[in-house]
Design a protein around this motif. Structure first.
Motif, PDB file in Angstrom:
ATOM      1  N   PRO A  43     -20.608   4.094 -14.578  1.00  0.00           N
ATOM      2  CA  PRO A  43     -21.813   4.903 -14.389  1.00  0.00           C
ATOM      3  C   PRO A  43     -23.013   4.155 -13.818  1.00  0.00           C
ATOM      4  O   PRO A  43     -23.996   4.789 -13.429  1.00  0.00           O
ATOM      5  CB  PRO A  43     -22.115   5.419 -15.810  1.00  0.00           C
ATOM      6  N   SER A  44     -22.948   2.826 -13.757  1.00  0.00           N
ATOM      7  CA  SER A  44     -24.076   2.074 -13.199  1.00  0.00           C
ATOM      8  C   SER A  44     -23.879   1.706 -11.734  1.00  0.00           C
ATOM      9  O   SER A  44     -24.727   1.024 -11.144  1.00  0.00           O
ATOM     10  CB  SER A  44     -24.312   0.795 -14.018  1.00  0.00           C
ATOM     11  N   LEU A  45     -22.792   2.189 -11.110  1.00  0.00           N
ATOM     12  CA  LEU A  45     -22.538   1.824  -9.713  1.00  0.00           C
ATOM     13  C   LEU A  45     -23.606   2.357  -8.765  1.00  0.00           C
ATOM     14  O   LEU A  45     -23.853   1.769  -7.708  1.00  0.00           O
ATOM     15  CB  LEU A  45     -21.158   2.327  -9.277  1.00  0.00           C
ATOM     16  N   HIS A  46     -24.239   3.478  -9.124  1.00  0.00           N
ATOM     17  CA  HIS A  46     -25.304   3.976  -8.240  1.00  0.00           C
ATOM     18  C   HIS A  46     -26.474   2.999  -8.181  1.00  0.00           C
ATOM     19  O   HIS A  46     -27.163   2.907  -7.170  1.00  0.00           O
ATOM     20  CB  HIS A  46     -25.771   5.365  -8.699  1.00  0.00           C
ATOM     21  N   GLU A  47     -26.704   2.244  -9.263  1.00  0.00           N
ATOM     22  CA  GLU A  47     -27.766   1.237  -9.263  1.00  0.00           C
ATOM     23  C   GLU A  47     -27.372   0.042  -8.402  1.00  0.00           C
ATOM     24  O   GLU A  47     -28.216  -0.546  -7.712  1.00  0.00           O
ATOM     25  CB  GLU A  47     -28.059   0.791 -10.696  1.00  0.00           C
ATOM     26  N   VAL A  48     -26.087  -0.328  -8.434  1.00  0.00           N
ATOM     27  CA  VAL A  48     -25.604  -1.404  -7.569  1.00  0.00           C
ATOM     28  C   VAL A  48     -25.769  -1.003  -6.105  1.00  0.00           C
ATOM     29  O   VAL A  48     -26.219  -1.788  -5.272  1.00  0.00           O
ATOM     30  CB  VAL A  48     -24.124  -1.722  -7.877  1.00  0.00           C
ATOM     31  N   ALA A  49     -25.415   0.243  -5.791  1.00  0.00           N
ATOM     32  CA  ALA A  49     -25.523   0.724  -4.412  1.00  0.00           C
ATOM     33  C   ALA A  49     -26.965   0.709  -3.923  1.00  0.00           C
ATOM     34  O   ALA A  49     -27.242   0.356  -2.767  1.00  0.00           O
ATOM     35  CB  ALA A  49     -24.950   2.137  -4.307  1.00  0.00           C
ATOM     36  N   LEU A 135     -18.464   5.865  -4.248  1.00  0.00           N
ATOM     37  CA  LEU A 135     -18.774   4.833  -5.242  1.00  0.00           C
ATOM     38  C   LEU A 135     -17.703   4.805  -6.324  1.00  0.00           C
ATOM     39  O   LEU A 135     -17.921   5.150  -7.482  1.00  0.00           O
ATOM     40  CB  LEU A 135     -20.159   5.091  -5.844  1.00  0.00           C
ATOM     41  N   ASN A 136     -16.496   4.354  -5.931  1.00  0.00           N
ATOM     42  CA  ASN A 136     -15.391   4.269  -6.878  1.00  0.00           C
ATOM     43  C   ASN A 136     -15.285   2.899  -7.525  1.00  0.00           C
ATOM     44  O   ASN A 136     -14.728   2.772  -8.614  1.00  0.00           O
ATOM     45  CB  ASN A 136     -14.065   4.584  -6.168  1.00  0.00           C
ATOM     46  N   ALA A 137     -15.787   1.880  -6.843  1.00  0.00           N
ATOM     47  CA  ALA A 137     -15.637   0.510  -7.343  1.00  0.00           C
ATOM     48  C   ALA A 137     -16.811  -0.330  -6.871  1.00  0.00           C
ATOM     49  O   ALA A 137     -17.610   0.087  -6.023  1.00  0.00           O
ATOM     50  CB  ALA A 137     -14.321  -0.088  -6.848  1.00  0.00           C
ATOM     51  N   THR A 138     -16.902  -1.541  -7.401  1.00  0.00           N
ATOM     52  CA  THR A 138     -18.026  -2.418  -7.093  1.00  0.00           C
ATOM     53  C   THR A 138     -18.103  -2.747  -5.604  1.00  0.00           C
ATOM     54  O   THR A 138     -19.197  -2.813  -5.038  1.00  0.00           O
ATOM     55  CB  THR A 138     -17.928  -3.720  -7.897  1.00  0.00           C
ATOM     56  N   GLU A 139     -16.953  -2.926  -4.959  1.00  0.00           N
ATOM     57  CA  GLU A 139     -16.983  -3.257  -3.540  1.00  0.00           C
ATOM     58  C   GLU A 139     -17.525  -2.099  -2.709  1.00  0.00           C
ATOM     59  O   GLU A 139     -18.153  -2.328  -1.671  1.00  0.00           O
ATOM     60  CB  GLU A 139     -15.600  -3.682  -3.038  1.00  0.00           C
ATOM     61  N   ASP A 140     -17.298  -0.867  -3.153  1.00  0.00           N
ATOM     62  CA  ASP A 140     -17.869   0.289  -2.455  1.00  0.00           C
ATOM     63  C   ASP A 140     -19.399   0.272  -2.556  1.00  0.00           C
ATOM     64  O   ASP A 140     -20.105   0.505  -1.573  1.00  0.00           O
ATOM     65  CB  ASP A 140     -17.344   1.594  -3.047  1.00  0.00           C
ATOM     66  N   ILE A 169     -30.086   9.416   5.046  1.00  0.00           N
ATOM     67  CA  ILE A 169     -29.014   9.255   4.062  1.00  0.00           C
ATOM     68  C   ILE A 169     -28.603  10.645   3.578  1.00  0.00           C
ATOM     69  O   ILE A 169     -29.448  11.420   3.132  1.00  0.00           O
ATOM     70  CB  ILE A 169     -29.470   8.402   2.867  1.00  0.00           C
ATOM     71  N   VAL A 170     -27.315  10.942   3.659  1.00  0.00           N
ATOM     72  CA  VAL A 170     -26.787  12.218   3.177  1.00  0.00           C
ATOM     73  C   VAL A 170     -25.819  11.944   2.038  1.00  0.00           C
ATOM     74  O   VAL A 170     -24.902  11.119   2.179  1.00  0.00           O
ATOM     75  CB  VAL A 170     -26.087  13.010   4.293  1.00  0.00           C
ATOM     76  N   ILE A 171     -26.038  12.624   0.925  1.00  0.00           N
ATOM     77  CA  ILE A 171     -25.153  12.512  -0.236  1.00  0.00           C
ATOM     78  C   ILE A 171     -24.456  13.857  -0.412  1.00  0.00           C
ATOM     79  O   ILE A 171     -25.118  14.885  -0.578  1.00  0.00           O
ATOM     80  CB  ILE A 171     -25.941  12.149  -1.507  1.00  0.00           C
ATOM     81  N   ILE A 172     -23.141  13.859  -0.347  1.00  0.00           N
ATOM     82  CA  ILE A 172     -22.365  15.094  -0.470  1.00  0.00           C
ATOM     83  C   ILE A 172     -21.843  15.200  -1.894  1.00  0.00           C
ATOM     84  O   ILE A 172     -21.014  14.403  -2.330  1.00  0.00           O
ATOM     85  CB  ILE A 172     -21.205  15.123   0.540  1.00  0.00           C
ATOM     86  N   GLY A 173     -22.367  16.172  -2.636  1.00  0.00           N
ATOM     87  CA  GLY A 173     -21.974  16.356  -4.025  1.00  0.00           C
ATOM     88  C   GLY A 173     -23.174  16.256  -4.943  1.00  0.00           C
ATOM     89  O   GLY A 173     -23.798  15.202  -5.043  1.00  0.00           O
ATOM     90  N   GLY A 174     -23.491  17.375  -5.602  1.00  0.00           N
ATOM     91  CA  GLY A 174     -24.656  17.410  -6.482  1.00  0.00           C
ATOM     92  C   GLY A 174     -24.310  17.304  -7.947  1.00  0.00           C
ATOM     93  O   GLY A 174     -24.998  17.884  -8.794  1.00  0.00           O
ATOM     94  N   GLY A 175     -23.252  16.556  -8.263  1.00  0.00           N
ATOM     95  CA  GLY A 175     -22.953  16.248  -9.653  1.00  0.00           C
ATOM     96  C   GLY A 175     -23.807  15.098 -10.133  1.00  0.00           C
ATOM     97  O   GLY A 175     -24.779  14.697  -9.474  1.00  0.00           O
ATOM     98  N   ALA A 176     -23.452  14.533 -11.283  1.00  0.00           N
ATOM     99  CA  ALA A 176     -24.260  13.460 -11.860  1.00  0.00           C
ATOM    100  C   ALA A 176     -24.367  12.259 -10.928  1.00  0.00           C
ATOM    101  O   ALA A 176     -25.443  11.688 -10.748  1.00  0.00           O
ATOM    102  CB  ALA A 176     -23.680  13.045 -13.209  1.00  0.00           C
ATOM    103  N   THR A 177     -23.243  11.861 -10.296  1.00  0.00           N
ATOM    104  CA  THR A 177     -23.273  10.696  -9.405  1.00  0.00           C
ATOM    105  C   THR A 177     -24.216  10.916  -8.233  1.00  0.00           C
ATOM    106  O   THR A 177     -25.033  10.048  -7.906  1.00  0.00           O
ATOM    107  CB  THR A 177     -21.859  10.386  -8.882  1.00  0.00           C
ATOM    108  N   GLY A 178     -24.130  12.082  -7.583  1.00  0.00           N
ATOM    109  CA  GLY A 178     -24.985  12.359  -6.437  1.00  0.00           C
ATOM    110  C   GLY A 178     -26.452  12.424  -6.799  1.00  0.00           C
ATOM    111  O   GLY A 178     -27.307  11.869  -6.095  1.00  0.00           O
TER     112      GLY A 178
END
Length: 432
Positions: A43-49, A135-140, A169-178
Motif C-alpha cells: 500500500p505504500s508503493l504510491h509514495e515510492v512512485a 504499481l505492482n512492485a517496487t521496480e514499477d 499525468i493520467v491515472i486510469i482507475g479511481g480505486g484506492a490506488t488511483g
C-alpha cells in the motif's frame, strides 16, 4: 532442499505467516521463497512512485527477517510445481549480463502455501500493457518516479527557455490506488518545484487527470467516503472524470468510448487486478481472474497439502461471502493458516470452523496529512465515517501494525522514531 512448510510469496500475508511460524517452529521447518531480496508494504508503493518515500530506506531485507524470525529464505521465482513429488522448482538468479549467481533449485515440501499476490488486469484494452505503468512492485514504482523526474526536468528546461512546458499525468482507475497516487503526486509536484524546478508552477504545469469507469470513484466504499475524497482531489486541482470507459491507449494519449482524448506523458494503470499468469501453468484449479480456487480452510481444491492466501486466492468464507483482494484479508488468512499449521504440529486437526472474513473498514490517504474512510462497527452493516487527523493516525498505524508483526514491538518503535528523524534531515522527495 526440503522444508516442512514452504511459503511462496513474501507480501504482507506470506511474510507475516513465515515470521509467526518461524518463531514457533524454527528455520528447519519453515521456508519463504521470493523473487526479490527486500520486502515493502504494497500500500505504500504510491509514495515510492511519487518520490515521497525512499525504497532504499523503507525496504526490509528478507535475509535479515529470516535470521531474526527463525525461518529459511530462498531467493528466486517459482517456475514449476510437481504435485506428485511434492516438489517445486525455483528459477535461477542471473546478473544483467546473464551471469548465473544462483542455479535452478528444487525444494520438497510437506505443506505448500501460495501467496504470490496479484498483477494488473488490462481487460483487453489495446495499448494498456505497452503504454502504462502499474504499481505492482517496487521496480514499477521506481520506474514511474524516474520517468517523472525526467519529464519534470525537461518541462522546467522548456519553461526556462521561454517555451511552453508541462507534464500530463493520467491515472486510469479511481480505486484506492488511483486516488492515493493522484493526491500524493499533487503534493510531491509542489515539493519538486521548490527543490530546483523553480520555473514550474505545480498546479498549472503538472496536470493530473483521474479516469474512472464507474459512476463515482472508490465505488466499493460508502458514498460519503467517496464524496469526501472527490472534494479533496478537486481542491488539489486534480481533474476527475467518472463514467469514462477507456478504449485504447496510444503513445502520448488515452482515448475513451465517447471520443475524448486525454494527453498523457505518463500513464498509470490502476483499473483492476488478476492473479499472476504463472498460476495457470501449475496444474491447479483457477477461476475468474486466474485466482486459485480454495475451500473455506484455504486449501486449494483437489490439491492435497497445497494452500493459498491473499490476492491470488478465490475464497468463499463460511458465511458465503466472497473474500475481497485486500490487505486485511491477507492478514486474517495468514493468522488462520498459522493456527492451522501450529495445530498440525501438535498432532491436532485443523480448526473446526472454516475461515470467515471480517471487514474492519477502509481508509484512503489523500495526501500526507489527510485521510478519509469508514470503520466497521460491531453491528453488521454499520459503518462510521472518519476523516482528518484521527483518520490519518489510524492509516499510519496500519503500516506500523504490519511492521510489528514481522519486527516485533521494540524494533518497530525504534524504526518509527528513526524514520521520523530521517525525514527531518533529508529532502522531502527523492531527487536522484
Amino acid at each position: 532442499m526440503r522444508s516442512e512448510i514452504v511459503i511462496v510469496g513474501g507480501g504482507a500475508g506470506g511474510l507475516e505467516l513465515a515470521c509467526k511460524l518461524g518463531r514457533k517452529l524454527g528455520a528447519s521447518k519453515v521456508m519463504l521463497v521470493d523473487s526479490r531480496l527486500y520486502h515493502i508494504w504494497k500500500p505504500s508503493l504510491h509514495e515510492v512512485a511519487a518520490g515521497t518515500l525512499d525504497i532504499h530506506q523503507e525496504g526490509l531485507s528478507y535475509q535479515m527477517l529470516a535470521h531474526d524470525n527463525g525461518f529459511t529464505f530462498v531467493y528466486g521465482a517459482l517456475v514449476g510445481l510437481d504435485q506428485a513429488q511434492k516438489r517445486l522448482t525455483v528459477g535461477p538468479i542471473t546478473t544483467l549480463a546473464q551471469e548465473e549467481v544462483l542455479p535452478e533449485r528444487r525444494i520438497g515440501y510437506a505443506k505448500l502455501v501460495l501467496a504470490v499476490g496479484s498483477t494488473s488486469n488490462y481487460f483487453g484494452v489495446p495499448g494498456a500493457a505497452e503504454h502504462t505503468i502499474s504499481l505492482n512492485a517496487t521496480e514499477d514504482a521506481e520506474r514511474f518516479r524516474l520517468r517523472l523526474l525526467r519529464l519534470l526536468s525537461a518541462a522546467d528546461q522548456d519553461k526556462s527557455e521561454g517555451r511552453e512546458g508541462a507534464v500530463d499525468i493520467v491515472i486510469i482507475g479511481g480505486g484506492a490506488t488511483g486516488v492515493e497516487l493522484a493526491a500524493e503526486l499533487r503534493e510531491a509536484s509542489r515539493v519538486y518545484a521548490s527543490y530546483g524546478f523553480e520555473h514550474l508552477d505545480a498546479l498549472r504545469d503538472v496536470r493530473i487527470t483521474l479516469l474512472e469507469g464507474a459512476p463515482r470513484i472508490l465505488a466499493p466504499l460508502p458514498e460519503r467516503v467517496a464524496g469526501a475524497a472527490l472534494s479533496l482531489l478537486q481542491e488539489r486541482h486534480i481533474s476527475v472524470v467518472t463514467g469514462c470507459k477507456v478504449t485504447s491507449i496510444e503513445p502520448g494519449r488515452v482515448l475513451d468510448a465517447d471520443g475524448h482524448a486525454y494527453p498523457a506523458d505518463l500513464c498509470v494503470w490502476a483499473a483492476g487486478i488478476r492473479a499472476p499468469e504463472l498460476l495457470s501453468t501449475l496444474g491447479l484449479p483457477t477461476g475468474r481472474g486466474g485466482q486459485l480456487e480454495v475451500d473455506g480452510w484455504l486449501r486449494v481444491k483437489g490439491a492435497e497439502h497445497i494452500y493459498a492466501l491473499g490476492d491470488c486466492a478465490a475464497c468463499i468464507d463460511r458465511n458465503g461471502q466472497a473474500v475481497p483482494p485486500r490487505a486485511q484479508a491477507a492478514h486474517q488468512q495468514a493468522d488462520f493458516l498459522r493456527r492451522t499449521f501450529l495445530l498440525a504440529a501438535k498432532g491436532k486437526p485443523p480448526p473446526a470452523k472454516a475461515y470467515a472474513y471480517t471487514d474492519y473498514g477502509s481508509l484512503v490517504s489523500v495526501g500526507s496529512t489527510t485521510t478519509v474512510g469508514s470503520l466497521m462497527g460491531a453491528l453488521r452493516g454499520f459503518s462510521w465515517f472518519v476523516e482528518g487527523f484521527f483518520a490519518r493516525l489510524m492509516y499510519q498505524s496500519l503500516h506500523l501494525m504490519h511492521h510489528r508483526a514481522v519486527l516485533g514491538t521494540l524494533r518497530t518503535s525504534l524504526l518509527a522514531i528513526a524514520r521520523f528523524l530521517i525525514r527531518r534531515t533529508t529532502p522531502l522527495v527523492k531527487l536522484h
